[in-house]
Design a protein around this motif. Structure first.
Motif, mmCIF file in Angstrom:
data_model
loop_
_atom_site.group_PDB
_atom_site.id
_atom_site.type_symbol
_atom_site.label_atom_id
_atom_site.label_comp_id
_atom_site.label_asym_id
_atom_site.label_seq_id
_atom_site.Cartn_x
_atom_site.Cartn_y
_atom_site.Cartn_z
ATOM 1 N N ILE A 56 0.866 -1.164 -0.286
ATOM 2 C CA ILE A 56 -0.084 0.007 0.012
ATOM 3 C C ILE A 56 0.826 1.305 0.083
ATOM 4 O O ILE A 56 1.961 1.162 0.594
ATOM 5 N N ILE A 57 0.556 2.191 -0.930
ATOM 6 C CA ILE A 57 1.391 3.469 -0.800
ATOM 7 C C ILE A 57 0.415 4.711 -1.080
ATOM 8 O O ILE A 57 -0.643 4.561 -1.478
ATOM 9 N N SER A 58 1.169 5.642 -0.542
ATOM 10 C CA SER A 58 0.249 6.969 -0.720
ATOM 11 C C SER A 58 0.788 7.870 -1.643
ATOM 12 O O SER A 58 2.126 7.754 -2.193
ATOM 13 N N TYR A 59 0.012 8.450 -2.569
ATOM 14 C CA TYR A 59 0.410 9.230 -3.645
ATOM 15 C C TYR A 59 -0.695 10.541 -3.730
ATOM 16 O O TYR A 59 -1.854 10.524 -3.513
ATOM 17 N N LYS A 60 0.009 11.511 -3.879
ATOM 18 C CA LYS A 60 -0.778 13.205 -4.214
ATOM 19 C C LYS A 60 -0.512 13.442 -5.366
ATOM 20 O O LYS A 60 0.643 13.723 -5.845
ATOM 21 N N ASN A 61 -1.558 13.742 -6.203
ATOM 22 C CA ASN A 61 -1.381 14.457 -7.629
ATOM 23 C C ASN A 61 -1.080 15.897 -7.525
ATOM 24 O O ASN A 61 -1.088 16.510 -6.405
ATOM 25 N N LYS A 62 -0.657 16.520 -8.571
ATOM 26 C CA LYS A 62 -0.561 17.855 -8.778
ATOM 27 C C LYS A 62 -1.459 18.857 -7.927
ATOM 28 O O LYS A 62 -0.926 19.800 -7.561
ATOM 29 N N LYS A 63 -2.784 18.491 -8.280
ATOM 30 C CA LYS A 63 -3.895 19.134 -7.545
ATOM 31 C C LYS A 63 -4.121 19.000 -6.030
ATOM 32 O O LYS A 63 -4.740 19.744 -5.397
ATOM 33 N N GLY A 64 -3.291 18.174 -5.359
ATOM 34 C CA GLY A 64 -3.280 17.958 -4.048
ATOM 35 C C GLY A 64 -4.222 16.989 -3.483
ATOM 36 O O GLY A 64 -4.356 16.641 -2.415
ATOM 37 N N LYS A 65 -4.970 16.266 -4.893
ATOM 38 C CA LYS A 65 -5.738 14.938 -4.402
ATOM 39 C C LYS A 65 -4.939 13.821 -3.711
ATOM 40 O O LYS A 65 -3.855 13.436 -4.619
ATOM 41 N N GLN A 66 -5.222 13.313 -2.633
ATOM 42 C CA GLN A 66 -4.574 12.284 -1.877
ATOM 43 C C GLN A 66 -5.254 10.911 -2.318
ATOM 44 O O GLN A 66 -6.371 10.718 -2.309
#
Length: 143
Positions: A56-66
């Motif tokens: 399991i990993i966390s990722y935040k896109n350029k718009k800040g969505k987690q």
């Protein structure tokens, strides 16, 4: 502001009648750096598996969505159907976005996810005695 512990649960290994109803990853959350833990509301119900290592990993896109990305053998009894799933609500739901089935056959083993870049996930996994590495465009999950 919290940490999630997503654990394989040995109770799944036995696949008893109880395990069939409560088959899945055990999940706990801490908001005080591990001093206290609370069982997540999806523990042992949202992410089925036969008893295997997962990733399991966390990722935040350029718009800040987690997002949380998760991979495991998505079957209650066998190490088959290696699937990658995504949650955009801190692991409360895993079925709102597309899932990707990577490996259907038996003899599937451990998997490990990584973020390659801001557009791509990477996954290494065992399958029938071999190791595989695959890149997956993140847009495949967020259509």
């Amino acid at each position: 502001g919290s940490l999630m512990l997503n654990m394989r649960d040995d109770r799944n290994h036995f696949n008893s009648k109880v395990a069939d109803k409560l088959n899945g990853r055990s999940i706990a959350i801490t908001k005080d750096m591990g001093k206290t833990w609370v069982e997540h509301n999806t523990s042992r119900s949202a992410l089925i598996e036969p008893n295997c290592m997962a990733s399991i990993i966390s990722y935040k896109n350029k718009k800040g969505k987690q997002y949380l990305f998760f991979s495991n053998p998505a079957d209650a009894k066998k190490r088959i159907n290696l699937t990658v799933k995504v949650s955009d609500d801190e692991g409360n739901t895993w079925d709102k976005h597309p899932q990707i089935l990577l490996y259907e056959k038996d003899n599937m083993g451990y998997s490990c996810l990584t973020v390659v870049d801001n557009k791509t996930l990477g996954i290494i996994y065992e399958g029938d005695g071999d190791l595989y590495f695959q890149k997956i465009p993140i847009k495949e999950f967020t259509k």
